[in-house]
Design a protein around this motif. Structure first.
Motif, short mmCIF file in Angstrom:
data_model
loop_
_atom_site.label_atom_id
_atom_site.label_comp_id
_atom_site.label_asym_id
_atom_site.label_seq_id
_atom_site.Cartn_x
_atom_site.Cartn_y
_atom_site.Cartn_z
N VAL A 144 24.23 -14.40 -9.52
CA VAL A 144 23.88 -14.91 -7.12
C VAL A 144 24.91 -13.56 -7.19
O VAL A 144 26.02 -13.40 -8.12
CB VAL A 144 23.72 -15.43 -6.64
N ILE A 145 24.45 -12.76 -5.90
CA ILE A 145 25.53 -12.04 -5.39
C ILE A 145 26.24 -12.57 -4.42
O ILE A 145 25.04 -12.63 -3.51
CB ILE A 145 25.23 -10.50 -5.68
N VAL A 146 27.01 -12.63 -4.12
CA VAL A 146 27.20 -13.08 -2.18
C VAL A 146 27.84 -12.27 -1.68
O VAL A 146 29.29 -11.35 -1.92
CB VAL A 146 28.67 -14.06 -2.38
N ALA A 147 27.17 -11.83 -0.20
CA ALA A 147 28.02 -11.25 0.53
C ALA A 147 27.88 -11.53 2.28
O ALA A 147 26.99 -13.25 2.48
CB ALA A 147 26.68 -9.87 0.62
N LYS A 148 28.91 -10.73 2.75
CA LYS A 148 28.50 -11.67 4.11
C LYS A 148 27.20 -11.44 4.83
O LYS A 148 26.64 -10.13 4.84
CB LYS A 148 29.84 -10.62 5.28
N ASP A 149 26.78 -12.28 5.76
CA ASP A 149 25.52 -11.72 6.61
C ASP A 149 25.34 -11.43 7.80
O ASP A 149 26.12 -11.80 9.00
CB ASP A 149 24.85 -13.82 6.81
N THR A 150 25.68 -10.26 7.04
CA THR A 150 24.94 -9.16 8.68
C THR A 150 23.75 -8.60 8.61
O THR A 150 23.08 -8.26 6.84
CB THR A 150 26.02 -7.89 8.52
N PRO A 151 22.82 -8.34 9.37
CA PRO A 151 21.49 -6.95 8.88
C PRO A 151 21.88 -5.94 8.31
O PRO A 151 20.85 -5.77 7.25
CB PRO A 151 20.96 -6.94 10.40
N GLU A 152 23.39 -5.20 8.15
CA GLU A 152 23.14 -4.54 6.56
C GLU A 152 23.19 -4.92 5.53
O GLU A 152 22.37 -4.29 4.76
CB GLU A 152 24.88 -3.81 7.48
N ASN A 153 23.99 -5.99 4.89
CA ASN A 153 23.84 -6.39 4.18
C ASN A 153 22.70 -6.96 3.59
O ASN A 153 22.35 -6.88 2.76
CB ASN A 153 25.36 -7.02 4.21
N ARG A 154 21.82 -7.84 4.42
CA ARG A 154 20.64 -8.26 4.48
C ARG A 154 19.17 -7.13 3.74
O ARG A 154 18.92 -7.68 3.17
CB ARG A 154 19.81 -9.26 5.19
#
Length: 618
Positions: A227-237
């Motif tokens: 899995v890849i984990v990223a900050k929950d922002t509309p851009e990252n989604r």
């Protein structure tokens, strides 16, 4: 297309209509049972239950082999069933479920192995006879590149773990996922901070949810164990979240409802990419897997939750006319005249006939004027309307007076009665809360206005002007005017609108709007007068229950008395001294309404509660 036909019917070759085999005599009871089975199969086919439809059609063909359309119905149901299996198998293959797709293809192959639809969708993973391994491997590579990939299914280790970690957020995230056999790649957007996690006996779903919420992040699967984990922002989604494409089929709905469903999906679930084909009955959407699952559950309640009602309406119209004419018609005008004067005028106006009658000896020479007039009238030489209407004389000599009347006494005893009945049978099949209309009649044109085109005279300035020797004024005077009418069409006859609503209790509420419009027979300002009758009501009844609605549309009574004054008004003298004409016209409307619920809605007040969380950026 070739399909297996029951033993009572012959096999139907592709492209040729089935033939009717010779069969023994069939009893009336078998014919009725076959017809019932056929109708049951038609209803099942309409609902999409193709297996039941094929079973019922086969039963009908066994009971009555002489009916060729039963064999055609079997082939049609089997074709629909095979097409449905192929579509489900293709969808399962695209979603990454090869075992399910193989099972569906095997079931379709059992029905009709030589069908063209099945051969076009043969599983590319299965080896075909006559193919070389090199060619087959090349074809499989092309097919893999052409088929869209299905969703990635993450496979964490099962069981519960105790999580007690403290440190940098990146290290904690990697250690929590590693406890369940998942590799975690941390994006730079995730902030470095000290976190502490203390959990006892939690599985992967619980542990990952807690640790991701602590770091305001989300995880997206790269493969079954990464899995890849990223900050929950509309851009990252938008960058990392995998998008899946799915085509949702909503057959049988009108285009406006399909458009409404597409708008609901876009507005409620924030789906940016959606292609709505209203005429084709499909909605292609692209969204994350979780959002697609929620959309499918919501649409299953919307599409499958509607009901259908067949409304049987019997409309009776009864018109009665009764006219009576009873009594004595006495003379109502009496005139008097001087007999001597009338005879003298008759003799003077026919003096030549009088001289000839005297010369021939028909009339005495010394006869008076009255005797001469009577002789002329009795011989037919002269006709007198005055004497013909004379009812008597009184007086004598110069004062003899005649009494005349304009009519003779008549006795009347007449009865005219007419009874007209009309029956209209109307059958409407409507969806729940859908309005259906029925019109029967004609469209009558009514001229509302007219306007005229053309020249309105010639100017005086053209006096003396000629064109090729012809006066210009005469040429303009020859121009003809054209009158163009403005026409408005009115619907005459019966207009019925019905809107059924299936309630949770099983009762059916119908909003009824009935309008009957016809010409009244008169006109106003050269425009015809329309006689309009309208009935609007809402009725509630049970499934299969009949409701009778009766209404008196019009009732007219009229009476005319013709007789002698005073005497015709006294009780007991009307019939002997007067002629009384009475007329009674009645018009009645009777409606017999029976609803039949042919497709029941789900007996649930609400759909399942679905967890749908939309995180907002910090």
């Amino acid at each position: 297309m070739s399909s297996a036909i029951p033993s009572c019917a012959q096999e139907v070759p592709a492209g040729t209509p089935p033939t009717t085999p010779s069969a023994p005599a069939v009893s009336k009871q078998q014919i009725q049972k076959a017809e019932d089975a056929y109708l049951t199969g038609v209803r099942a086919l309409d609902r999409g239950n193709f297996t039941v439809a094929e079973t019922q059609f086969s039963k009908a063909a066994q009971l009555n082999p002489a009916r060729a359309d039963y064999a055609q119905a079997i082939a049609l149901a089997r074709e629909h069933r095979l097409t449905e299996l192929v579509q489900q198998a293709g969808k399962a293959r695209m979603l990454g479920h090869p075992e399910k797709a193989e099972k569906l293809f095997a079931e379709a192959h059992t029905l009709d192995p030589e069908n063209e639809i099945l051969t076009q969708h043969t599983d590319p993973a299965k080896p075909s006879p006559g193919f070389h391994p090199e060619i087959q491997a090349h074809d499989e590579g092309l097919l893999r590149s052409a088929v869209l990939a299905g969703p990635i299914t993450l496979l964490p280790a099962s069981g519960q773990r105790a999580v007690h970690l403290r440190g940098d957020s990146h290290q904690v995230l990697q250690q929590v996922f590693s406890l369940y056999g998942i590799r975690a790649a941390i994006d730079d957007s995730v902030e470095h901070q000290n976190v502490r996690v203390d959990l006892d006996d939690v599985d992967y779903a619980q542990a990952s949810s807690v640790v991701l919420d602590l770091n305001h992040s989300f995880a997206t699967s790269l493969d079954a164990h990464t899995v890849i984990v990223a900050k929950d922002t509309p851009e990252n989604r938008a960058r990392f979240e995998r998008q899946l494409q799915e085509t949702i089929y909503v057959p049988g709905l009108p285009p406006d409802q399909i458009q409404e469903i597409g708008t609901l999906i876009q507005n409620t679930f924030d789906v940016k990419k959606a292609s709505i084909q209203s005429n084709g009955g499909t909605i292609a959407i692209r969204a994350p897997e979780g959002t697609l699952s929620v959309i499918n559950q919501v649409l299953s309640d919307i599409v499958d939750g509607s009901a259908e009602v067949v409304v049987d309406i019997n409309l009776y119209m009864v018109d009665r006319t009764r006219q009576r004419d009873i009594g004595t018609q006495l003379p109502q005008q009496i005139g008097v005249y001087n007999v001597e004067s009338a005879a003298r005028d008759l003799v003077n106006s026919n003096q030549s006939l009088v001289n000839q009658a005297i010369a021939q000896g028909l009339i005495p020479a010394n006869a008076n004027d009255i005797t001469i007039a009577l002789a002329l009238i009795s011989s037919g030489l002269v006709q007198s309307s005055l004497l013909a209407n004379t009812v008597g004389f009184f007086g004598g000599g110069l004062t003899m007076t005649g009494v005349t009347t304009n009519a003779s006494t008549t006795f009347k005893l007449a009865l005219n009665s007419s009874d007209t009945r009309a029956l209209d049978t109307i059958k409407l099949r409507l969806g729940d809360r859908q309005t259906g209309s029925f019109r029967s009649g004609m469209r009558y044109p009514i001229i509302t206005s007219t306007y005229t085109t053309g020249s309105a005279g010639t100017p005086s300035s053209l006096a003396g002007v000629t064109i090729n020797g012809v006066s210009a004024q005469s040429l303009l005077n020859q121009a003809s005017t054209v009158t163009i009418p403005q026409i408005q069409f009115e619907d005459l006859g019966l207009i019925l609108k019905a809107t059924p609503t299936v309630q949770r209790s099983g009762a059916v509420s119908i909003q009824l709007d009935l309008k009957i419009q016809a010409l009244a027979g008169g006109s106003l300002n050269n425009l015809p007068i329309l006689n309009s009758r309208q009935y609007v009501s809402t009725i509630t009844m049970r499934d299969g229950e009949s409701t009778l609605l009766a209404s008196s549309l019009s009732r007219t009574e009229s009476a005319a008395v013709s007789g002698l004054p005073i005497l015709s008004e006294l009780p007991g003298f009307q019939t002997a001294t007067a002629d009384k004409t009475t007329e009674r016209d009645t018009s009645e409307l009777v409606l017999l309404i029976t609803p039949h619920v042919v497709l029941h809605r789900k007996n649930t007040a609400a759909g399942p509660r679905i967890a749908f969380e939309q995180r907002l950026p910090d």
